[in-house]
Design a protein around this motif. Structure first.
Motif, PDB file in Angstrom:
ATOM      1  N   ALA A   7      43.818  54.760  20.231  1.00 44.23           N
ATOM      2  CA  ALA A   7      43.491  56.106  19.776  1.00 44.23           C
ATOM      3  C   ALA A   7      43.709  56.256  18.281  1.00 44.23           C
ATOM      4  O   ALA A   7      43.053  57.074  17.623  1.00 44.23           O
ATOM      5  CB  ALA A   7      44.335  57.130  20.540  1.00 44.23           C
ATOM      6  N   GLN A   8      44.617  55.477  17.723  1.00 46.01           N
ATOM      7  CA  GLN A   8      44.870  55.513  16.286  1.00 46.01           C
ATOM      8  C   GLN A   8      45.200  54.100  15.812  1.00 46.01           C
ATOM      9  O   GLN A   8      45.380  53.191  16.631  1.00 46.01           O
ATOM     10  CB  GLN A   8      46.024  56.453  15.972  1.00 46.01           C
ATOM     11  N   ALA A   9      45.246  53.933  14.506  1.00 45.44           N
ATOM     12  CA  ALA A   9      45.520  52.600  13.966  1.00 45.44           C
ATOM     13  C   ALA A   9      46.847  52.083  14.510  1.00 45.44           C
ATOM     14  O   ALA A   9      47.896  52.695  14.280  1.00 45.44           O
ATOM     15  CB  ALA A   9      45.548  52.653  12.445  1.00 45.44           C
ATOM     16  N   PRO A  10      46.843  50.951  15.220  1.00 40.54           N
ATOM     17  CA  PRO A  10      48.088  50.476  15.859  1.00 40.54           C
ATOM     18  C   PRO A  10      49.078  49.872  14.884  1.00 40.54           C
ATOM     19  O   PRO A  10      50.279  49.826  15.155  1.00 40.54           O
ATOM     20  CB  PRO A  10      47.583  49.446  16.863  1.00 40.54           C
ATOM     21  N   GLY A  11      48.585  49.336  13.762  1.00 42.77           N
ATOM     22  CA  GLY A  11      49.477  48.770  12.768  1.00 42.77           C
ATOM     23  C   GLY A  11      50.328  47.640  13.308  1.00 42.77           C
ATOM     24  O   GLY A  11      49.902  46.841  14.154  1.00 42.77           O
ATOM     25  N   ARG A  12      51.587  47.619  12.873  1.00 42.81           N
ATOM     26  CA  ARG A  12      52.464  46.496  13.182  1.00 42.81           C
ATOM     27  C   ARG A  12      52.806  46.393  14.676  1.00 42.81           C
ATOM     28  O   ARG A  12      53.266  45.341  15.158  1.00 42.81           O
ATOM     29  CB  ARG A  12      53.749  46.634  12.341  1.00 42.81           C
ATOM     30  N   GLN A  70      53.148  33.454  25.325  1.00 46.15           N
ATOM     31  CA  GLN A  70      54.232  33.674  24.375  1.00 46.15           C
ATOM     32  C   GLN A  70      54.517  35.165  24.321  1.00 46.15           C
ATOM     33  O   GLN A  70      53.640  35.974  24.035  1.00 46.15           O
ATOM     34  CB  GLN A  70      53.864  33.173  22.973  1.00 46.15           C
ATOM     35  N   ALA A  71      55.742  35.554  24.628  1.00 41.39           N
ATOM     36  CA  ALA A  71      56.121  36.968  24.604  1.00 41.39           C
ATOM     37  C   ALA A  71      56.026  37.519  23.188  1.00 41.39           C
ATOM     38  O   ALA A  71      56.302  36.806  22.220  1.00 41.39           O
ATOM     39  CB  ALA A  71      57.540  37.133  25.144  1.00 41.39           C
ATOM     40  N   PRO A  72      55.631  38.783  23.025  1.00 40.28           N
ATOM     41  CA  PRO A  72      55.532  39.373  21.691  1.00 40.28           C
ATOM     42  C   PRO A  72      56.910  39.672  21.101  1.00 40.28           C
ATOM     43  O   PRO A  72      57.939  39.513  21.760  1.00 40.28           O
ATOM     44  CB  PRO A  72      54.751  40.654  21.941  1.00 40.28           C
ATOM     45  N   THR A  73      56.923  40.145  19.866  1.00 44.70           N
ATOM     46  CA  THR A  73      58.192  40.499  19.215  1.00 44.70           C
ATOM     47  C   THR A  73      58.628  41.890  19.645  1.00 44.70           C
ATOM     48  O   THR A  73      57.907  42.620  20.330  1.00 44.70           O
ATOM     49  CB  THR A  73      58.049  40.476  17.686  1.00 44.70           C
ATOM     50  N   GLU A  74      59.787  42.286  19.202  1.00 44.16           N
ATOM     51  CA  GLU A  74      60.321  43.597  19.540  1.00 44.16           C
ATOM     52  C   GLU A  74      59.543  44.733  18.884  1.00 44.16           C
ATOM     53  O   GLU A  74      59.694  45.896  19.267  1.00 44.16           O
ATOM     54  CB  GLU A  74      61.790  43.674  19.117  1.00 44.16           C
ATOM     55  N   SER A  75      58.703  44.416  17.874  1.00 44.72           N
ATOM     56  CA  SER A  75      57.894  45.452  17.228  1.00 44.72           C
ATOM     57  C   SER A  75      56.630  45.784  18.023  1.00 44.72           C
ATOM     58  O   SER A  75      55.942  46.766  17.709  1.00 44.72           O
ATOM     59  CB  SER A  75      57.502  45.006  15.816  1.00 44.72           C
ATOM     60  N   PHE A  76      56.309  44.981  19.006  1.00 42.78           N
ATOM     61  CA  PHE A  76      55.076  45.160  19.787  1.00 42.78           C
ATOM     62  C   PHE A  76      55.211  46.360  20.729  1.00 42.78           C
ATOM     63  O   PHE A  76      56.274  46.612  21.310  1.00 42.78           O
ATOM     64  CB  PHE A  76      54.817  43.885  20.588  1.00 42.78           C
ATOM     65  N   TYR A 105      57.185  27.143  16.512  1.00 38.71           N
ATOM     66  CA  TYR A 105      57.825  28.450  16.528  1.00 38.71           C
ATOM     67  C   TYR A 105      56.873  29.450  17.207  1.00 38.71           C
ATOM     68  O   TYR A 105      56.267  29.115  18.227  1.00 38.71           O
ATOM     69  CB  TYR A 105      58.235  28.905  15.127  1.00 38.71           C
ATOM     70  N   ASP A 106      56.736  30.652  16.615  1.00 37.03           N
ATOM     71  CA  ASP A 106      55.849  31.664  17.221  1.00 37.03           C
ATOM     72  C   ASP A 106      54.942  32.263  16.148  1.00 37.03           C
ATOM     73  O   ASP A 106      55.230  33.332  15.602  1.00 37.03           O
ATOM     74  CB  ASP A 106      56.680  32.754  17.892  1.00 37.03           C
ATOM     75  N   PRO A 107      53.830  31.603  15.825  1.00 39.73           N
ATOM     76  CA  PRO A 107      52.887  32.161  14.851  1.00 39.73           C
ATOM     77  C   PRO A 107      51.986  33.197  15.521  1.00 39.73           C
ATOM     78  O   PRO A 107      51.437  32.951  16.595  1.00 39.73           O
ATOM     79  CB  PRO A 107      52.088  30.930  14.404  1.00 39.73           C
ATOM     80  N   PHE A 108      51.803  34.367  14.916  1.00 37.46           N
ATOM     81  CA  PHE A 108      51.020  35.410  15.580  1.00 37.46           C
ATOM     82  C   PHE A 108      50.229  36.245  14.576  1.00 37.46           C
ATOM     83  O   PHE A 108      50.542  36.302  13.381  1.00 37.46           O
ATOM     84  CB  PHE A 108      51.918  36.316  16.428  1.00 37.46           C
ATOM     85  N   LEU A 109      49.205  36.893  15.103  1.00 41.39           N
ATOM     86  CA  LEU A 109      48.378  37.840  14.354  1.00 41.39           C
ATOM     87  C   LEU A 109      48.907  39.243  14.605  1.00 41.39           C
ATOM     88  O   LEU A 109      49.323  39.567  15.716  1.00 41.39           O
ATOM     89  CB  LEU A 109      46.926  37.715  14.790  1.00 41.39           C
ATOM     90  N   PHE A 110      48.886  40.083  13.578  1.00 37.76           N
ATOM     91  CA  PHE A 110      49.218  41.495  13.763  1.00 37.76           C
ATOM     92  C   PHE A 110      48.194  42.348  13.021  1.00 37.76           C
ATOM     93  O   PHE A 110      47.488  41.859  12.125  1.00 37.76           O
ATOM     94  CB  PHE A 110      50.643  41.808  13.284  1.00 37.76           C
ATOM     95  N   ALA A 111      48.093  43.603  13.399  1.00 35.01           N
ATOM     96  CA  ALA A 111      47.148  44.513  12.760  1.00 35.01           C
ATOM     97  C   ALA A 111      47.747  45.037  11.465  1.00 35.01           C
ATOM     98  O   ALA A 111      48.885  45.534  11.446  1.00 35.01           O
ATOM     99  CB  ALA A 111      46.806  45.667  13.690  1.00 35.01           C
ATOM    100  N   THR A 112      46.994  44.923  10.381  1.00 39.74           N
ATOM    101  CA  THR A 112      47.454  45.466   9.108  1.00 39.74           C
ATOM    102  C   THR A 112      47.604  46.982   9.225  1.00 39.74           C
ATOM    103  O   THR A 112      46.670  47.660   9.654  1.00 39.74           O
ATOM    104  CB  THR A 112      46.463  45.120   7.988  1.00 39.74           C
ATOM    105  N   PRO A 113      48.751  47.540   8.914  1.00 38.52           N
ATOM    106  CA  PRO A 113      48.964  48.988   9.052  1.00 38.52           C
ATOM    107  C   PRO A 113      47.936  49.800   8.272  1.00 38.52           C
ATOM    108  O   PRO A 113      47.520  49.428   7.171  1.00 38.52           O
ATOM    109  CB  PRO A 113      50.369  49.189   8.486  1.00 38.52           C
ATOM    110  N   GLY A 114      47.512  50.911   8.900  1.00 47.26           N
ATOM    111  CA  GLY A 114      46.617  51.844   8.241  1.00 47.26           C
ATOM    112  C   GLY A 114      45.143  51.610   8.481  1.00 47.26           C
ATOM    113  O   GLY A 114      44.304  52.341   7.946  1.00 47.26           O
ATOM    114  N   TYR A 115      44.786  50.618   9.306  1.00 49.24           N
ATOM    115  CA  TYR A 115      43.377  50.303   9.534  1.00 49.24           C
ATOM    116  C   TYR A 115      43.021  50.433  11.025  1.00 49.24           C
ATOM    117  O   TYR A 115      43.809  50.069  11.901  1.00 49.24           O
ATOM    118  CB  TYR A 115      43.055  48.878   9.077  1.00 49.24           C
TER     119      TYR A 115
END
Length: 703
Positions: A605-610, A619-625, A588-598
């Motif tokens: 420039a600011q915490a990128p979060g999800r 592998q193309a990213p998700t629609e949240s990227f 499938y598509d296993p991926f790492l994301f930034a934990t929101p708020g860090y």
């Protein structure tokens, strides 16, 4: 003067009533536990482990130990360990000090019991004594004499008890857990066998059937040893089996009328038993599951007591009211698939359940406990169980235990709640499985969380073992299990881990059957991302948080060699099975994301979060990227040519390796630890395809 005489008379009357305290009316089924200093007396129901304080003031500011019940005069005798005296207690548990000579001065005795109107006491290294109690029958102030049986006492005991059918004492050595038999005429101890349990067994009792009960001071757990026949005693096979949970104390001793049954059936039934055949552990004789009715905790609409432990084809429904109504099977039980069960609870509490999947007549096999201490709320609770792929088709038995206690087994006593046994039917289904990479193996996923910069490029910021199992019904994918382990977090940035099913609409997921477990514990939140059109699941929200390590970089440097931080398992089913051709290719598509708020690096420039993600190469990213992140720093992603998450030299920020790979140490560049990796990437994966093998690694550069 008359006032003084009246006061003196009242004091004398009170003193006399204490001295002449009434004996117990009967040979009681309850066990009595003496704990603490000053002592408090508890009544313990050995069947369920429930207990209550019967007397908190015995009239002595002292500890009383070495207690035993005299069936001839129906008094309890014990030893005042504070003042070195023998005492007697009646039904009101007020202590009367007796006049006894012949005992060593200033010596405490913690071990005692009564048999045929003699009080026997024991202390290792001090002696084994007996005291004739018959002079007290006519005069409570009579002088008693302790007779030495033997001064050779070498077994380490904290209590012993008389068997109801012979004239021998039995006790368990605290350190070894060995059971000994004592001859009361000579004091000779004989080894019988190993109970398999150790600890300070401060209270020991017998019941009328010849079962010995051991109450352990440290945790209050009550164990039962079967000494019901001479043949069993002679065999030496005497395991201590967990029977119930009782009160614990550092100072602990017990007395009981050994010829009393454990259950007083003349009283209204207040204990609920199961209904399955006794091979599953149903009757008291087999240490079956049983619950004391607490008038608060039950399954369904009600619960009623059943001292008989009626077994199939009978049930306690056939004896009293129909109270086996707390469990409802909502969906079929099909091998390899998930099933929904509706549990109706009277109040909040904990549920455990077992299924005899192989239909061998017990709940003892691996995987047969399907629910462990699941917290329920009052009302209807929906729980999901997975039917093992190899479950036997046909009727079998299940057991559900609901209580205020946790840690219950499929057998043994509980102080609250109800047990319901139900016949369950496993139906035939045309189910098969397919695995990635195999049924028992894992691939390794490794991520560098400095994207879009290469930075230290040690590829150990998030390392996981990863496996997928798809269950196919009639050739269509009906259920998916994604499981694995978090094996390294060499990161200061907070990151999570998720999996997307590209091309699978989020509405195709059956939300009623989605479950995420961390270290076998069901997680309360829904792992499916709610704001995605494609199905996507968050398995780990913050790897630093869930790994719970104490060192700075978890399992990426020599001074942080701890156990695996987390085992995870995601189970989800589809609302309708999906054709294999419509499923995305595994993994499938296993991926790492930034934990929101860090904070997540200088490129942002600011915490990128999800909106921050790192995927496997191309592998193309998700629609949240956030696509504005492309081509920052060393990233050369180009969606128009399907190029993603690679440097100009084709170096990726995520790896999938078909092996349980050993990652680089902290701040060791991947190409330093595995030099062949550079040629592998520049060649487009043609040369050095075994670059990840340990034989191609540099010593002391990988974990």
């Amino acid at each position: 003067m008359s006032q003084f005489i009246r006061i003196l008379f009242l004091v004398s009357l009170l003193f006399s009533s204490k001295l002449l305290a009434d004996p117990f009316d009967t040979c009681p089924s309850k066990a009595y536990l003496f704990q603490g200093n000053p002592v408090a007396v508890y009544g313990v129901n050995l069947v369920t482990g429930s207990y209550s304080v019967l007397q908190s003031d015995t009239g002595l500011n002292a500890n009383i130990n070495g207690v035993g019940f005299d069936e001839e005069d129906r008094y309890i005798y014990g030893f005042d360990t504070t003042n070195y005296n023998v005492v007697r207690l009646g039904e009101n548990f007020q202590a009367t000090t007796l006049s006894v000579s012949g005992l060593p001065a200033s010596t405490t005795f913690y071990i005692g019991d009564v048999y045929e109107h003699y009080y026997y006491i024991y202390r290792k290294g001090s002696g084994f004594y007996k005291i004739d109690l018959s002079p007290l029958d006519s005069n409570v102030s009579a002088a008693l004499t302790a007779e030495l049986i033997t001064s050779t006492t070498s077994v380490s005991l904290t209590d012993f008890a008389f068997h109801p059918d012979n004239d021998h004492l039995y006790g368990v050595d605290n350190g070894s857990g060995w059971l000994y038999e004592f001859d009361i005429n000579t004091g000779v101890s004989t080894y019988i066998g190993d109970t398999g349990e150790t600890g300070t067994f401060g209270a020991m009792y017998f019941d009328v059937d010849g079962y010995l009960y051991l109450s352990r001071n440290q945790d209050g757990q009550v164990y039962r040893v079967d000494l019901s026949t001479q043949a069993i005693i002679d065999s030496g096979v005497v395991p201590a089996v967990k029977f119930a949970d009782g009160p614990f104390s550092s100072q602990n001793d017990g007395a009981r009328c050994a010829n009393a049954p454990l259950i007083d059936t003349d009283e209204p039934a207040t204990i609920d038993f199961g209904d399955a055949p006794d091979s599953y552990g149903t009757t008291l004789n087999s240490n079956g599951a049983r619950h004391e009715m607490d008038e608060v905790t039950w399954l369904g609409s009600s619960v009623d007591g059943d001292y008989l432990a009626a077994q199939s084809p009978d049930s306690d429904d056939s004896i009293t009211s129909d109270d086996e109504d707390g469990v409802g099977f909502v969906t079929a039980l099909e091998p390899g698939l998930d099933s929904v069960i509706a549990i109706t609870a009277s109040t909040s509490g904990y549920l455990s359940a077992w299924f005899d999947w192989n239909d061998d007549g017990d709940f003892a096999d691996e995987g047969e406990q399907v629910i462990t201490d699941r917290a329920l709320v009052a009302g209807i609770n929906s729980v999901i169980i997975t039917v093992p792929f190899g479950a036997t088709v046909g009727d079998t038995w299940s057991r559900f235990r609901f209580s205020q206690q946790t840690g219950l087994a499929y057998y043994g006593g509980s102080t609250s709640g109800e047990v319901e046994d139900h016949i369950a039917t496993v139906v035939a289904a045309n189910t098969t499985q397919r695995h990635f990479p195999s049924a028992s193996g894992y691939v390794t996923l490794a991520y560098e969380d400095n994207w879009p910069e290469t930075a230290d490029y040690d590829m150990n910021d998030l390392v996981l073992r990863y496996r997928i199992t798809e269950v196919l019904k009639d050739g269509l994918v009906a259920k998916v299990t994604i499981s694995g382990q978090l094996v390294a977090v060499g990161a200061s940035y907070h990151s999570g881990f998720a999996v997307r099913l590209s091309g699978i609409n989020d509405e195709l997921i059956d939300s009623t059957k989605t479950q995420l477990y961390h270290n076998t514990v069901l997680q309360g939140s829904d792992p499916q991302e709610s704001d995605m059109s494609e199905a996507s699941f968050i398995l780990i929200n913050d790897a630093i948080d869930v790994s719970s390590y104490e060192c700075s970089y978890f399992r990426t440097q020599n001074d942080c060699r701890e156990n695996v931080g987390l085992e995870f398992e995601l189970n989800f089913s589809f609302t309708a099975p999906i054709a294999t051709a419509s499923m995305p290719a595994m993994p499938y598509d296993p991926f790492l994301f930034a934990t929101p708020g860090y904070y997540h690096g200088p490129s942002f420039a600011q915490a990128p979060g999800r909106s921050y993600e790192v995927h496997l190469a191309d592998q193309a990213p998700t629609e949240s990227f956030d696509t504005n992140f492309f081509t920052l720093a060393q990233d050369t992603s180009d969606p128009s040519s399907d190029r993603y998450f690679k440097t100009i030299n084709n170096m990726p920020w995520a790896l999938l390796i078909y092996d349980e790979w050993q990652w680089p140490r902290e701040r060791v560049d991947l190409t330093t630890a595995y030099p062949d990796f550079a040629d592998y990437t520049t060649s487009g994966g043609i040369s050095n395809t075994d670059w990840y093998d340990n034989s191609n690694a540099v010593d002391n550069k990988y974990y």
